[in-house]
Design an enzyme around this catalytic site. Structure first.
Site, PDB file in Angstrom:
ATOM      1  N   ARG A   1      -1.888 -12.588   2.917  1.00  8.15           N
ATOM      2  CA  ARG A   1      -0.578 -12.017   3.219  1.00  8.15           C
ATOM      3  C   ARG A   1      -0.731 -10.525   3.399  1.00  8.15           C
ATOM      4  NH1 ARG A   1       3.833 -15.671   1.816  1.00  8.15           N
ATOM      5  NH2 ARG A   1       2.775 -17.485   0.979  1.00  8.15           N
TER       6      ARG A   1
ATOM      7  N   ARG B   1      10.359  -1.024   8.581  1.00  8.33           N
ATOM      8  CA  ARG B   1       9.727  -1.301   9.881  1.00  8.33           C
ATOM      9  C   ARG B   1      10.790  -1.544  10.954  1.00  8.33           C
ATOM     10  NH1 ARG B   1       6.072  -5.898   7.778  1.00  8.33           N
ATOM     11  NH2 ARG B   1       5.583  -6.301   9.968  1.00  8.33           N
TER      12      ARG B   1
HETATM   13  P1  ADP Z   1       4.759  -5.863  13.161  1.00  9.27           P
HETATM   14  O1  ADP Z   1       4.978  -5.849  14.627  1.00  9.27           O
HETATM   15  O2  ADP Z   1       5.038  -7.191  12.566  1.00  9.27           O
HETATM   16  O3  ADP Z   1       5.430  -4.734  12.437  1.00  9.27           O
HETATM   17  P2  ADP Z   1       2.005  -4.893  13.427  1.00  9.27           P
HETATM   18  O4  ADP Z   1       0.832  -5.607  12.902  1.00  9.27           O
HETATM   19  O5  ADP Z   1       2.141  -4.730  14.887  1.00  9.27           O
HETATM   20  O6  ADP Z   1       3.239  -5.665  12.805  1.00  9.27           O
HETATM   21  O7  ADP Z   1       2.074  -3.437  12.778  1.00  9.27           O
HETATM   22  C1  ADP Z   1       1.924  -3.204  11.404  1.00  9.27           C
HETATM   23  C2  ADP Z   1       1.953  -1.707  11.114  1.00  9.27           C
HETATM   24  O8  ADP Z   1       0.827  -1.065  11.770  1.00  9.27           O
HETATM   25  C3  ADP Z   1       3.166  -0.960  11.646  1.00  9.27           C
HETATM   26  O9  ADP Z   1       4.264  -1.012  10.756  1.00  9.27           O
HETATM   27  C4  ADP Z   1       2.603   0.469  11.814  1.00  9.27           C
HETATM   28  O10 ADP Z   1       2.513   1.145  10.577  1.00  9.27           O
HETATM   29  C5  ADP Z   1       1.196   0.208  12.295  1.00  9.27           C
HETATM   30  N1  ADP Z   1       1.110   0.153  13.781  1.00  9.27           N
HETATM   31  C6  ADP Z   1       0.744  -0.932  14.530  1.00  9.27           C
HETATM   32  N2  ADP Z   1       0.749  -0.628  15.840  1.00  9.27           N
HETATM   33  C7  ADP Z   1       1.150   0.667  15.926  1.00  9.27           C
HETATM   34  C8  ADP Z   1       1.384   1.565  17.005  1.00  9.27           C
HETATM   35  N3  ADP Z   1       1.220   1.183  18.297  1.00  9.27           N
HETATM   36  N4  ADP Z   1       1.790   2.838  16.709  1.00  9.27           N
HETATM   37  C9  ADP Z   1       1.976   3.232  15.446  1.00  9.27           C
HETATM   38  N5  ADP Z   1       1.776   2.443  14.380  1.00  9.27           N
HETATM   39  C10 ADP Z   1       1.370   1.168  14.610  1.00  9.27           C
END
Ligand code: ADP
Ligand code: ZN
Length: 222
Positions: A164, A176
């Site tokens: 998780r 988020r």
């Molecule tokens: P979800 O779409 O479910 O929030 P992700 O795995 O895409 O999950 O993202 C998890 C975390 O990783 C985000 O909350 C952020 O902190 C970081 N993150 C992922 N992609 C980006 C991005 N393109 N820019 C900034 N932070 C990112």
């Protein structure tokens, strides 16, 4: 990347199903899923400098800086397997990232083929994200909505090791969602202005969304 290779973007809040659908598009169309979230989690696990900087930001549900994300993404896009075309999952998430992507693509004579917005309602996302977990192979599951056929065993790879995410709790999901609405949702209008936006109702069954997405991809990228 081949200059006619499709570049698809999946837009949508946390829990909309971007990762699940991106993996299905990989299977259905031979494209490559590029998830900046997965890349960042790998960097955190490996303890790289980028990972050390990103960890606390991710656990707070905020966005990692464009500099870090772009460095990781560019590195990944320089690898040969992206030649067939890509599905960007979780990227771009800010104006700056969208502009940087356009620049990166145009240097190669390319542009975004389609940006597909997965339309969902926020409250449902809190429940979806809070119950989810993943097999080591990447297959996603959910306490209520998608348990493996045999409890504790992955349907896809037969593995028994699940995890998780540290940020998949109700409190962090709310953060988020806020970050999504403030920084990422404006990209829907950005891609609409470029004439590449498609919207899809993503509140239904996974298989139905897969079909609807497949039709869109067939239309733009086949
Ligand atoms: P979800 O779409 O479910 O929030 P992700 O795995 O895409 O999950 O993202 C998890 C975390 O990783 C985000 O909350 C952020 O902190 C970081 N993150 C992922 N992609 C980006 C991005 N393109 N820019 C900034 N932070 C990112
Ligand atoms: Zn598995």
């Amino acid at each position: 990347m081949a200059s006619n290779a499709p570049v698809l973007i999946l837009l949508g809040p946390p829990g909309a199903g971007k990762g699940t659908q991106a993996r299905m598009l990989e299977e259905d169309f031979g494209l490559v899923q590029l998830s900046t979230g997965d890349m960042l989690r790998a960097a955190v696990a490996a303890g790289t400098e980028a990972g050390r900087m990103a960890k606390a930001v991710m656990e707070a549900g905020q966005l990692v800086s464009d500099d870090i994300v772009l460095a990781i993404l560019k590195d990944r896009m320089s690898q040969p397997d992206v030649a067939k075309g890509i599905i960007l999952d979780g990227f771009p998430r800010t104006d700056g990232q969208a502009a940087a992507l356009d620049e990166l693509l145009s240097a190669n004579g390319q542009k975004v083929t389609a940006a597909i917005s997965l339309e969902v309602d926020d409250e449902a996302m809190i429940g979806r994200v809070s119950g989810r977990y993943t097999c080591a192979c990447g297959e996603g599951y959910h306490d209520q909505f998608k348990q493996p056929a045999k409890a504790g065993t992955c349907d896809k790879c037969g593995g028994t090791s699940f995890k998780r995410r540290a940020d998949d709790n109700a409190e962090t999901v709310r953060e988020r969602l806020k970050a999504y609405h403030a920084q990422t949702a404006p990209l829907i209008a950005y891609y609409e202005g470029k004439g590449v936006l498609q919207k899809i109702d993503a509140m239904g069954a996974i298989a139905d969304i897969r079909t609807a997405l497949g039709q869109i991809v067939q239309g733009v990228a086949a």
